[in-house]
Design an enzyme around this catalytic site. Structure first.
Site, mmCIF file in Angstrom:
data_model
loop_
_atom_site.group_PDB
_atom_site.id
_atom_site.type_symbol
_atom_site.label_atom_id
_atom_site.label_comp_id
_atom_site.label_asym_id
_atom_site.label_seq_id
_atom_site.Cartn_x
_atom_site.Cartn_y
_atom_site.Cartn_z
ATOM 1 N N GLN A 198 -11.397 7.250 -4.238
ATOM 2 C CA GLN A 198 -11.831 7.739 -2.925
ATOM 3 C C GLN A 198 -13.224 8.361 -3.055
ATOM 4 O OE1 GLN A 198 -10.747 7.316 0.049
ATOM 5 N NE2 GLN A 198 -8.608 6.615 -0.153
ATOM 6 N N ASP B 122 0.858 -1.185 0.000
ATOM 7 C CA ASP B 122 0.000 0.000 0.000
ATOM 8 C C ASP B 122 0.895 1.236 0.000
ATOM 9 O OD1 ASP B 122 0.987 0.086 2.536
ATOM 10 O OD2 ASP B 122 -0.912 -0.287 3.541
ATOM 11 N N SER B 123 0.270 2.416 0.079
ATOM 12 C CA SER B 123 1.038 3.647 -0.119
ATOM 13 C C SER B 123 1.581 4.230 1.164
ATOM 14 C CB SER B 123 0.127 4.696 -0.752
ATOM 15 O OG SER B 123 -0.837 5.107 0.207
ATOM 16 N N GLY B 124 1.109 3.740 2.302
ATOM 17 C CA GLY B 124 1.478 4.337 3.575
ATOM 18 C C GLY B 124 0.517 5.425 4.016
ATOM 19 N N GLY B 125 -0.298 5.896 3.075
ATOM 20 C CA GLY B 125 -1.206 7.005 3.396
ATOM 21 C C GLY B 125 -2.140 6.669 4.551
ATOM 22 N N CYS C 68 -6.762 -27.796 6.608
ATOM 23 C CA CYS C 68 -5.587 -26.963 6.919
ATOM 24 C C CYS C 68 -4.633 -27.763 7.800
ATOM 25 C CB CYS C 68 -5.999 -25.651 7.602
ATOM 26 S SG CYS C 68 -6.322 -25.764 9.371
ATOM 27 N N CYS D 269 -6.004 -28.276 11.429
ATOM 28 C CA CYS D 269 -7.094 -29.231 11.596
ATOM 29 C C CYS D 269 -6.678 -30.657 11.233
ATOM 30 C CB CYS D 269 -8.308 -28.792 10.783
ATOM 31 S SG CYS D 269 -9.141 -27.360 11.526
ATOM 32 N N HIS E 248 -5.227 -21.579 10.370
ATOM 33 C CA HIS E 248 -6.614 -21.986 10.132
ATOM 34 C C HIS E 248 -7.416 -20.868 9.466
ATOM 35 C CE1 HIS E 248 -10.453 -23.993 10.675
ATOM 36 N NE2 HIS E 248 -10.928 -22.826 11.086
ATOM 37 N N CYS F 205 -12.114 -29.618 7.557
ATOM 38 C CA CYS F 205 -11.111 -28.623 7.166
ATOM 39 C C CYS F 205 -9.779 -29.336 6.946
ATOM 40 C CB CYS F 205 -10.962 -27.555 8.249
ATOM 41 S SG CYS F 205 -9.624 -26.383 7.919
ATOM 42 N N ASP G 146 -7.974 -7.511 1.083
ATOM 43 C CA ASP G 146 -6.921 -7.678 2.082
ATOM 44 C C ASP G 146 -7.441 -7.163 3.394
ATOM 45 O OD1 ASP G 146 -5.523 -4.988 3.169
ATOM 46 O OD2 ASP G 146 -6.404 -4.630 1.188
ATOM 47 N N GLY H 11 -10.830 4.081 1.454
ATOM 48 C CA GLY H 11 -11.707 4.920 2.265
ATOM 49 C C GLY H 11 -12.965 4.234 2.764
ATOM 50 N N ASP I 147 -2.472 8.473 -1.098
ATOM 51 C CA ASP I 147 -3.844 8.971 -1.148
ATOM 52 C C ASP I 147 -4.220 9.551 0.206
ATOM 53 O OD1 ASP I 147 -3.827 6.544 0.216
ATOM 54 O OD2 ASP I 147 -5.873 6.057 -0.350
#
Lengths: 396, 396
Positions: free
Chosen positions: A192, A94-97, A309, A312, A338, A307, A269, A219, A148
């Site tokens: 935005q 990401d941009s850090g904004g 994973c 599990c 998990h 599951c 994300d 945003g 941004d």
């Protein structure tokens, strides 16, 4: 040249959902996709091999955190983020904004950029659209985002417009600045517009028409009721070009991903799956359970029947319960694996449903079965995390 | 019937070192061996697969901790420790005696056993030689130890004799009680005698002549100067039967293992390698380094050149430094793997040297090269850990 490429493999006839394939210099991503968050060049408590085994195809890392520690130029000396953190798959930074606003102190904004004090040591830093492109070039991630301004919630229509227009001007500067750096990196645009339908549509049109190969929707998920977030997407998505991948920044939970896909989003994300795991919240088909609860003490079966994973397949819910009660570090890993696996299996199921033409049925069945954390529990957690922010560097 | 068996593969002509093979129901152990400590049914921060990959052949778990949480009867319901913690190799459990003295409160000793208050919740518990056999049968470990009394350092000769004689009587009772439980488990005897050469020789003779298939040397490494510990072993070892494996309880560091082997010891266990790892202390051929030190910030090579542990094969020292500085959980795992691997590679090197007839040369070269932590640093750490004991349940 960038090897970035996006193709649409299938589209849902009854919603805006689509299944796609993204090519990057570090490999291919099948969408819809969830991106685990590796804030400080590590997804908390899990190894890159475990991420792969859990189905991760791309991870996100935070520019804000990495520029402060260990510093982007040091990461560059180590050959970039992939080599530094031993993850050879795609990475989005990401941009850090967002973190400048949520973590930094004494922020000062002007047309050129933003000055802030580090939450770690109080040192002063300046981020401009150009500097962010330089930092992300040093990090060497596959997909990069431009600086941004994430308007606070709530904010006035005027404030929202100012932040959006400022962001748009910064994005134009980012596009130009990016030309000086690594052609193999792909710069996404950010939409935005806060919670103003008109601004959201305008931002989607403006940014959608700029030469960004992909688009992130910023945003949102900043404290508003969920209905309001979905309402905004209903305004944004129809204005977006069909042929660019769409990333819903900072979202979300299992139910959010299922909903977001239907509103045309391809990439998600969020720290939520890994963070709630560390606090004992583990996902199952019927909702989130608290593994600390004494009802798991004697459970010899896995956290979730069926599951596959690592957790599990190899450990009983009773043992996982013992580990968290004893505050053993292995717990954090087993819980995180998990939940990450749950999100990535869910993403794969969404993709399969879209390809089979059954997405809306899948969505309705999932939401009928899956009981989300109540608004009250979510509000309590937000308060806890806000407090933790003051002490820790683990946000977004 | 027990499948326990010990054979001596090679003996050093110039010292008491030997290389041997121990057979247990869960596999074979090549000695000399270091046993990582899994206090609460987990070796802190590492998975069973990672232990295996680091060379672990047998691990130790603490009866005291497990009887309090989750409780030995619960572990039995899960099919025993192996199944509960997903480790299918040999396990040794101690008797809980050491922790009763170092962690429990309001201890009351009589001929029958010891009453104490749990350090976790203040609840009262009674351990007798018979009860300990029952608990260890529920845990299902391969090698079990009998309840003993670890005399404090320093203590009077009279106190030392009383504790030793009491321990001897309890060990006879343990041998009888053990008959009622699982024949596949092997009960080791424990030699005590504090720091009285005469008592040490007497205890070695008495316990060495009882029908224990193996022997643990207890009551050492309890705060005395190292020279005094080695002096005691010089009295003990000649009195021990040659054909039984010898376990030096709670020892130790790399240099201690190298020394202990020459004084006739076959098995070692200690939290030190895993605990110092969590505090940033990592082993190399020339001594312990502190990975937190800023000198590692830019190091692109591994923690130790030539080390083939998972950490050194995949991560730079600079990245490991970043992780501990950022207090990231992955650090604890990477540091622990390195130190456990170091101890097990060292054990394998000691074995190879004994088989090649070059143990004393290996020992002298190792000790000349390896700079141990100074007594001052060790004393500071002991004080820190003593303080941590009050808060945490991670001792021995």
């Amino acid at each position: 040249m960038s090897s970035f490429h996006f193709t649409i493999d299938a589209e849902c006839p009854d919603s805006w959902a689509r299944a796609g394939t993204i090519s990057t210099p570090h490999g291919t991503i099948l969408t819809p996709i969830f991106m685990p968050v590796g804030t400080q060049a590590t997804v908390k408590s899990v190894s890159p091999e475990e991420l792969r085994a859990a189905g991760a195809q791309i991870i996100l890392a935070n520019t804000y955190h990495l520029m402060l520690r260990p510093g982007s130029s040091l990461v560059a000396e180590f050959g970039g983020l992939h080599s530094f953190m031993h993850w050879d798959g795609p990475i989005l930074t990401d941009s850090g904004g967002f973190q400048v606003w949520s973590l930094g102190h004494l922020r000062k904004l002007n047309e050129d950029g933003v000055t802030f004090k580090s939450h770690l040591d109080g040192s002063y830093h300046i981020l401009t659209p150009e500097r962010v492109m330089e930092i992300e070039a040093e990090l060497g991630s596959d997909i990069i985002l431009p600086l941004d301004i994430c308007a606070p919630y709530p904010c006035s229509p005027l404030e929202a417009r100012k932040a959006m227009e400022n962001t748009h001007r910064w994005e134009e500067r980012a596009l130009i600045a990016k030309e000086r750096h690594r052609p193999e990196q792909t710069l996404f645009g950010i939409v935005q517009g806060a919670f103003e339908p008109e601004l959201r549509r305008e931002s989607a049109r403006v940014i959608g028409n700029m030469p960004f190969p992909g688009l992130s929707i910023g945003g949102l998920s900043v404290g508003e009721p969920k209905a309001q977030m979905w309402e905004m997407l209903r305004h944004v998505t129809p204005e977006l070009p069909r042929d660019k991948p769409r990333h819903l920044l900072g979202v979300g939970s299992p139910e959010d991903m299922v909903m977001g896909v239907g509103l045309g989003m391809d990439m998600f994300d969020c720290v939520l799956p890994t963070r709630v795991a560390r606090h004992g919240g583990l996902f199952t088909a019927t909702g989130r359970v608290n593994i600390k609860s004494s009802r798991f003490r004697t459970v010899r079966g896995p956290i979730e029947e069926g599951c596959d994973c690592y957790t599990c397949r190899n450990y009983s819910a009773g043992y996982v319960h013992h580990l968290i009660r004893a505050e053993e570090q292995l717990y954090y890993r087993l819980g995180t694996i998990h939940n990450v696996h749950f999100m990535l299996r869910l993403a794969a199921q969404l993709r399969a449903a879209i390809q089979a033409g059954t997405y809306t049925q899948f969505r309705d069945e999932f939401l009928a079965r899956y009981v989300p954390a109540s608004e009250q529990v979510r509000e309590q957690q937000r308060e806890k995390w806000k407090a933790a922010r003051e002490r820790q560097a683990d946000v977004r």
